[in-house]
Write an enzyme that holds these catalytic residues in place. Structure first.
Site, PDB file in Angstrom:
ATOM      1  N   LEU A  50      -7.643  51.345 -56.354  1.00 18.68           N
ATOM      2  CA  LEU A  50      -8.231  50.864 -57.385  1.00 18.68           C
ATOM      3  C   LEU A  50      -8.498  49.473 -58.429  1.00 18.68           C
ATOM      4  CD1 LEU A  50      -8.190  54.462 -59.874  1.00 18.68           C
ATOM      5  CD2 LEU A  50     -10.715  53.036 -58.609  1.00 18.68           C
ATOM      6  N   ASP A  51      -8.697  48.516 -57.953  1.00 13.79           N
ATOM      7  CA  ASP A  51      -8.904  46.908 -58.128  1.00 13.79           C
ATOM      8  C   ASP A  51      -7.927  47.354 -60.037  1.00 13.79           C
ATOM      9  OD1 ASP A  51     -11.012  46.697 -60.210  1.00 13.79           O
ATOM     10  OD2 ASP A  51     -11.087  46.454 -58.343  1.00 13.79           O
ATOM     11  N   GLU A  52      -7.183  46.158 -60.828  1.00 17.99           N
ATOM     12  CA  GLU A  52      -6.476  46.349 -61.559  1.00 17.99           C
ATOM     13  C   GLU A  52      -7.783  46.090 -62.494  1.00 17.99           C
ATOM     14  OE1 GLU A  52      -4.126  42.883 -63.862  1.00 17.99           O
ATOM     15  OE2 GLU A  52      -5.238  42.696 -61.740  1.00 17.99           O
ATOM     16  N   LYS A  53      -9.482  46.170 -62.650  1.00 20.11           N
ATOM     17  CA  LYS A  53     -10.124  46.010 -63.777  1.00 20.11           C
ATOM     18  C   LYS A  53     -10.167  47.504 -64.089  1.00 20.11           C
ATOM     19  CE  LYS A  53     -10.886  41.449 -64.069  1.00 20.11           C
ATOM     20  NZ  LYS A  53     -12.067  40.215 -64.053  1.00 20.11           N
TER      21      LYS A  53
END
Length: 195
Positions: A50-53
């Site tokens: 999952l990306d950072e955001k």
């Protein structure tokens, strides 16, 4: 004799990388890592990213073969997505049929998927204040179920139809669901039997 493996499901919060550490000294100083949530056993690895955001369900395992199988198997992944603007039927149908996105410098047509408008969820954690939700216009929520997972795919898909993603929460991988409200950020599970 086969090694006993450990499997976890976690709720990855906004602003955290889907990794345990970084070899980059600057990144190691300035970023948040999964080790802040729990003291995981040696050899643990995230299954997908999952990306950072983004936030929500992330699986971790010590079984590299199982991780590879899950990543390549076409297993369903369900996301709740808050988009900028009140999404319309044309955009929903376009997303469902597949849209062209950029991928490693090339154009890629996403596979058909399930997309529907949902009511704003009430039991999810509060949005991070850094998210600029509804600053300029109202937002709406959709549920997207995909069987692939290209780099930042959901964000690229919603942007391609004119409704950029403001908040992205993964709620399900296969049969494993993120329970709401979130009580424990980390839970040990029997992963192979859950999928």
């Amino acid at each position: 004799m086969e090694k006993n493996h450990c499997h976890f499901k976690i709720y990855k919060p906004y602003g955290m990388l889907s990794q345990l550490y970084s070899n980059d000294p600057r990144e190691a100083r300035t970023k948040n890592f999964l080790t802040e949530l729990y003291e995981f056993p040696k050899g643990i690895m995230p299954v997908g990213r999952l990306d950072e955001k983004s936030e929500g369900l992330l699986l971790l395992t010590t079984d590299g073969k199982l991780s590879d199988t899950i990543n390549r198997s076409g297993i369903e992944k369900e996301y709740w997505v808050q988009v900028d603007g009140i999404i319309n039927e044309h955009a929903i149908n376009t997303l469902s049929d597949g849209v062209e996105i950029g991928l490693k410098g090339n154009r890629y047509l996403t596979k058909t998927c399930t997309v529907e408008v949902i009511d704003p969820p009430v039991a999810i954690p509060n949005a991070d204040p850094k998210l600029r939700i509804e600053r300029h216009r109202p937002s709406s929520w959709i549920r997207i179920i995909i069987t692939e997972g290209k780099f930042r795919q959901i964000r690229k898909m919603t942007a391609a139809v004119g409704f950029p993603t403001q908040r992205l929460i993964r709620m399900r991988i296969g049969n494993i669901r993120q329970e709401l409200p979130v009580k424990n950020a980390v839970e040990m599970i029997n992963l192979p039997q859950c999928l």
